[in-house]
Design an enzyme around this catalytic site. Sequence first.
Site, PDB file in Angstrom:
ATOM      1  CG  ASP A 289      -2.206   0.858   0.908  1.00 15.31           C
ATOM      2  OD1 ASP A 289      -2.145   1.718   0.006  1.00 15.31           O
ATOM      3  OD2 ASP A 289      -3.228   0.684   1.593  1.00 15.31           O
TER       4      ASP A 289
HETATM    5  C1  NOJ Z   1      -4.065   3.816   0.092  1.00 14.84           C
HETATM    6  C2  NOJ Z   1      -5.251   2.928   0.288  1.00 14.84           C
HETATM    7  O1  NOJ Z   1      -5.138   2.266   1.530  1.00 14.84           O
HETATM    8  C3  NOJ Z   1      -5.424   1.882  -0.792  1.00 14.84           C
HETATM    9  O2  NOJ Z   1      -6.659   1.262  -0.617  1.00 14.84           O
HETATM   10  C4  NOJ Z   1      -5.294   2.487  -2.152  1.00 14.84           C
HETATM   11  O3  NOJ Z   1      -5.467   1.498  -3.136  1.00 14.84           O
HETATM   12  C5  NOJ Z   1      -3.935   3.155  -2.279  1.00 14.84           C
HETATM   13  N1  NOJ Z   1      -3.817   4.204  -1.284  1.00 14.84           N
HETATM   14  C6  NOJ Z   1      -3.694   3.748  -3.651  1.00 14.84           C
HETATM   15  O4  NOJ Z   1      -4.466   4.870  -3.830  1.00 14.84           O
END
Ligand code: NOJ
Length: 765
Positions: A289
């Site tokens: 993430d």
């Molecule tokens: C953080 C989020 O937790 C995740 O769900 C998302 O896909 C990513 N950012 C990318 O935007």
Amino acid sequence: MIRRLFCFLLITLSVNTFAQTNTKVTPEQQKKMDTFVTNLMSKMTLDEKIGQLNLVSVGFDVTGPIVSKNVNENIEKGNVGGVFNTYTPDAVRKLQDIAVKHSRLKIPLIFGYDVIHGHKTIFPIPLALASSWDLGMIKNSASIAAAEASADGLNWVFSPMVDIARDPRWGRIAEGAGEDTWLGSQIAKAMVEGYQGTSYDTNKVMTCVKHFALYGAVEAGRDYNTVDMSDRRMMGEYLPPYKAAIDAGAGSVMSSFNEINGVPSTGNKWLMTDLLRKQWGFTGFVATDYTAIDEMIPHGMGKTQADVAKVAIDAGTDMDMVSEAYLNNLKKLVKDGKVPMAEVDASCRRVLEAKYKLGLFADPYRYCNDQRAEKTIMKPAYLEAALEAAKRSIVLLKNSNNVLPLKMSGSIALIGPLADDSRDMIGPWSGAGDWEKSVSVIQGIKQLAGNQVKINYARGANILTDTGMIGRLDQPQGTLTIDKRPSAEMIDEAVRAAKNSDVIVAVVGESAGMTGEAASRSNIGLPGDQEDLLKALKATGKPMVVVLMNGRPLTLTWENDNANGILETWFAGTEAGNAIADILFGAYNPSAKITATFPQNVGQLPLYYSHKNTGRPYVGDFLERYKSRYLDVSNDPLYPFGYGLSYTTFNYGDVMLSSSTIKPGQLLHITTKITNTGKYDGEEVVQLYTRQMVGSVTRPVEELKNFKKIFLKAGESQDVTFIISSNDLRFYDINMKYTYEPGDFKVFVGTNSRDVKEADFKLTK
Ligand code: NOJ
């Protein structure tokens, strides 16, 4: 130059995509892919291999605390494997051009994005879609999202989000299927199948299942917080939806921000290698993430970026989202003998394989077609599907004296900050969604009722009054419209409108930005002075229907006691206003049921139906003291899991079993007669639960095992039969073996997890 051209030809000519075959790789395809990737990797320098592990954010959206820099230059140097937050054929083509025309090996980029509940045509938020209990419709919504996203240059979606969530303080409960393991697993599978199809055709995309793992169990519902969980609960209750997505062929996985029992997921070798790859047989790639590698420094897993880069690659985490920790450190770590070259090779291979499967080596531009984008995006059939999905996701929570459906005559006081709001209703994670094309409630009602009904509109309140919170939410996803008038003036205006009308429809709730990521709340009632507004409206004595827009179960005891009708519309997407109007006036009879328990108050959290009995179960005698209970509130939810009303009523007959005992492997038929006893045709979600009375470990009081959504005309009856066997009764026993145990069971069939009919059976040896 000649060498470059040769490389490109070599790559394009020898490639054989899976485009017409299957997202699950056959041995023959695997062999071809191996040969191709091995050949390509033999030409790659260590820097180029590390470059494939670098995922950068650039473009239209900011979805994390920092953005990537020097992107074009890095792509040209071969330092980038994938890009996210960029879409449209034109924008994607520009970046792909740099990769395949100007980098040494011309390896195409993969393009990802948070397509969570639709791309341009926005469907209801996932928690709402789950409430439909309509797996075919959910799969279709993913399939349409894939068609639009892939027409818009994308080939990889950061979805489905399959985190089980039992604490609605956590804003991200909006993004998943709710609290139940079995239902969550079915939905995970449906979504992967919808996005990926059976082949990575040009109208399909690769999924990234998230957030691996257990992110929904963060302590106190506070985002990014700690998770500490027993193996049994993990394996039995929280991990199955990820496994279901992987079994359905999901091409990639995203690591979660949280730690699990002391080790952050991104650096958790047990999770990423032992469980995911060795035990579950996952062959795709793992991306982190957003900046999750860097975040292992404050987690306390290393002092420097090099330390945590090593922790992540050793764990088996392949692609680094935005931290650039691999880019900055892996080369030295390998040269110094601290990270084996084999680890970098393995990760690089997995990323290249994903690109190969998507057909990007054969045609790096296969998702960049302007004509297709024009013909596909927001086409009428997709809007129609979004309308159907919205209708099927809206839950009727209360309807005393049949206040709903409304008559198509007289006057309505349409009140509330969300009544004339087309932006919030498309919900969180709708970045590419064109909110200007979405239909507000006022528009939907006017479109349906025309001149037959007089609308007296007043805003009545702002969603929020807390200036600190308004400041935090004043970002793209949560842009708030604030009416500067004093609260009292707005409420007075609303009361006047109510007094001049036959019925009140109050559209209240949360703003989109109050749910989703970084949107935990410690108080989950209606925010701001919206409840004061409802109280003033109630005092007029006019019948009041509360239409809710929100992304989590809310505490609604006052509303439940005082409103005549309550409609939970969630954030229902582009067509929300039309769907809400159809339901308010009875053009559609609601059939959805909540998949996350609504508590009476925050102090009860986490609250979920499949809890354990404890040694001192509280069974509702208010004076009983030494029981597992609170002094000030009962243990009951406000609305239990699986709850939702219809404009008609359904009667459940007794539960009939084909036998009172079954042996392992034998089938048990469970039959109940359901009768539509009301005046409307309607659909009912008939739910099947079981309980194992005694086990080698304690067992939940109820577990969902299946459901059927049936349509019955007014007055019609139908026998509904479920079939289960010992396999459906398996769990992680005292030795952590996934098995069943002979003994006594109860089976429950009902309209929700609380209102059930039951029967007993025995599983013998
Ligand atoms: C953080 C989020 O937790 C995740 O769900 C998302 O896909 C990513 N950012 C990318 O935007």
